[in-house]
Design a protein around this motif. Structure first.
Motif, short mmCIF file in Angstrom:
data_model
loop_
_atom_site.label_atom_id
_atom_site.label_comp_id
_atom_site.label_asym_id
_atom_site.label_seq_id
_atom_site.Cartn_x
_atom_site.Cartn_y
_atom_site.Cartn_z
N PHE A 125 63.86 -86.65 -21.60
CA PHE A 125 63.79 -85.19 -21.46
C PHE A 125 64.74 -84.56 -22.47
CE2 PHE A 125 65.36 -81.16 -19.96
CZ PHE A 125 64.27 -80.52 -19.40
N TRP B 56 70.79 -81.04 -25.75
CA TRP B 56 71.13 -82.01 -24.69
C TRP B 56 69.87 -82.74 -24.25
CZ3 TRP B 56 68.94 -80.84 -19.89
CH2 TRP B 56 68.62 -79.50 -19.64
N GLU C 181 66.48 -76.30 -7.23
CA GLU C 181 66.77 -75.58 -8.48
C GLU C 181 66.04 -76.20 -9.67
OE1 GLU C 181 68.83 -77.57 -6.94
OE2 GLU C 181 70.19 -78.60 -8.32
N GLN C 182 65.39 -77.33 -9.44
CA GLN C 182 64.65 -77.98 -10.53
C GLN C 182 63.14 -77.88 -10.34
OE1 GLN C 182 67.44 -81.66 -11.01
NE2 GLN C 182 66.72 -81.03 -13.03
N GLY D 41 70.86 -79.82 -17.63
CA GLY D 41 71.66 -78.61 -17.78
C GLY D 41 71.38 -77.55 -16.73
N GLY E 31 62.11 -79.04 -23.27
CA GLY E 31 62.21 -78.62 -21.87
C GLY E 31 61.63 -77.27 -21.55
N TYR F 99 58.58 -77.29 -19.62
CA TYR F 99 58.60 -77.91 -18.29
C TYR F 99 58.75 -76.83 -17.21
CZ TYR F 99 59.43 -82.66 -20.23
OH TYR F 99 59.36 -83.87 -20.88
N TRP G 105 58.69 -74.49 -10.61
CA TRP G 105 58.04 -73.72 -9.52
C TRP G 105 56.64 -73.26 -9.93
CZ3 TRP G 105 62.90 -71.65 -11.40
CH2 TRP G 105 64.02 -72.21 -10.77
N ASP H 182 58.46 -67.89 -9.82
CA ASP H 182 59.60 -66.97 -9.92
C ASP H 182 59.15 -65.60 -10.41
OD1 ASP H 182 59.24 -67.24 -12.69
OD2 ASP H 182 61.09 -68.32 -13.04
N VAL I 42 65.97 -68.75 -15.98
CA VAL I 42 66.17 -67.34 -16.32
C VAL I 42 66.22 -66.49 -15.05
CG1 VAL I 42 65.17 -67.56 -18.62
CG2 VAL I 42 63.69 -66.91 -16.70
N SER J 205 55.20 -69.70 -13.38
CA SER J 205 56.16 -70.01 -12.34
C SER J 205 56.04 -69.01 -11.20
CB SER J 205 57.58 -69.95 -12.91
OG SER J 205 58.52 -70.11 -11.88
N ARG K 87 68.50 -74.95 -16.30
CA ARG K 87 68.27 -73.71 -17.02
C ARG K 87 67.22 -72.90 -16.27
NH1 ARG K 87 72.24 -75.08 -18.81
NH2 ARG K 87 72.83 -75.62 -20.94
#
Ligand SMILES: Nc1nc2c(c(=O)[nH]1)N[C@H]1C(S)=C(S)[C@@H](COP(=O)(O)O)O[C@H]1N2
Ligand SMILES: [Mo]
Length: 245
Positions: free
Chosen positions: A125, A131, A196-197, A79, A210, A213, A216, A165, A83, A163, A81
């Motif tokens: 996963f 999902w 992006e993953q 998907g 997930g 998980y 970064w 981020d 933030v 992360s 995801r």
């Protein structure tokens, strides 16, 4: 209420689909429904299984279960995801640091990280929204391997994964983090992780949802105090064991 890991946010960003305080409440109370996307995914898998005459699709030699659901890995099932977008990644500057209740603090360059013993594994996963991605081939270094070098102190109880981020984190109890299949992955399906993953490294916790998980990952902190991660702060349980697993 301010705490040392307060991010200054009043609520989760609206642009993250399927996650938030209301969804967390539904999930905890068992009122949570499969979202549309997951529902369509199941319908498609069911149709594919029927088209195969009810035989299970065999993938990578694995044939867990006797269901009629197609279980092939498809990267498009993720998907995506986040933030917040991932940080600018510069391979020369990236470090994985391990600090806190360890006898030997670590600061690993990418080359040093990649030189550690590698684990390859294929795992399901699951996102808490409903999902799922089947048979994900991951490659990386086990947290256990890294912790054997950092030499964690006996009073350690949790390991926090931050992360780069600057906002996202999640923690695992030491005994979960040291399971041999809990890895910091740098490859998926034989390729470098997509940016992006989580490129270059994300946490993989088979059997957990997930939100554990962390993408970064750059900073790992060993502590004796419980830590409330990003989605946990909005009501998702700290124990993210996949239901029915
Ligand atoms: N840094 C960071 N890691 C994160 C998230 C995030 O928002 N930021 N979302 C989590 C959630 S809820 C899920 S389901 C997975 C999604 O992984 P994907 O983006 O590779 O599909 O990432 C997890 N790791
Ligand atoms: Mo998620």
């Amino acid at each position: 209420m301010k705490s040392e890991d307060d991010t200054g946010r009043d609520g989760p960003p609206a642009q993250v689909p399927g996650h938030g305080p209301e969804q967390a409440k539904e999930y905890v109370e068992g009122r949570h429904k499969l979202n549309r996307r997951a529902f369509i995914g199941l319908a498609v898998a069911g149709a594919a299984a029927l088209a195969l005459g009810g035989r299970q699709l065999l993938v990578g030699g694995s044939s867990k279960g006797t269901g009629t659901t197609a279980r092939a890995f498809n990267i498009k099932d993720f998907g995506i995801r986040s933030v917040k977008d991932g940080p600018q990644y510069q391979p020369d500057q990236w470090r994985l640091t391990v600090t806190g209740l360890v006898k030997q603090e670590l600061s690993l360059s990418l080359a040093k990280f990649l030189a550690l013993p590698q684990i390859n594994q294929v795992k399901e996963f699951d996102c808490v929204e409903g999902w799922k991605v089947h048979q994900v081939p991951w490659e990386g270094v086990s947290v256990r391997e890294i912790m054997s070098r950092a030499d964690i102190k006996p009073e350690a109880k949790y390991i926090i994964f931050w992360s780069d981020d600057g906002i996202y984190s999640s923690a695992l109890p030491v005994e979960v983090a040291l399971r041999p299949d809990v890895i910091l992955a740098h490859r998926m399906d034989g390729k470098e992780l997509p940016a992006e993953q989580g490129r270059p490294v994300r946490l993989v916790v088979p059997g957990n949802y997930g939100y554990k998980y962390v993408k970064w990952v750059g900073r790992v902190v060993v502590t004796d105090k419980p830590h409330v991660g990003y989605w946990e702060k909005y009501g998702y349980p700290d124990d993210a064991t996949v239901k029915g697993s």
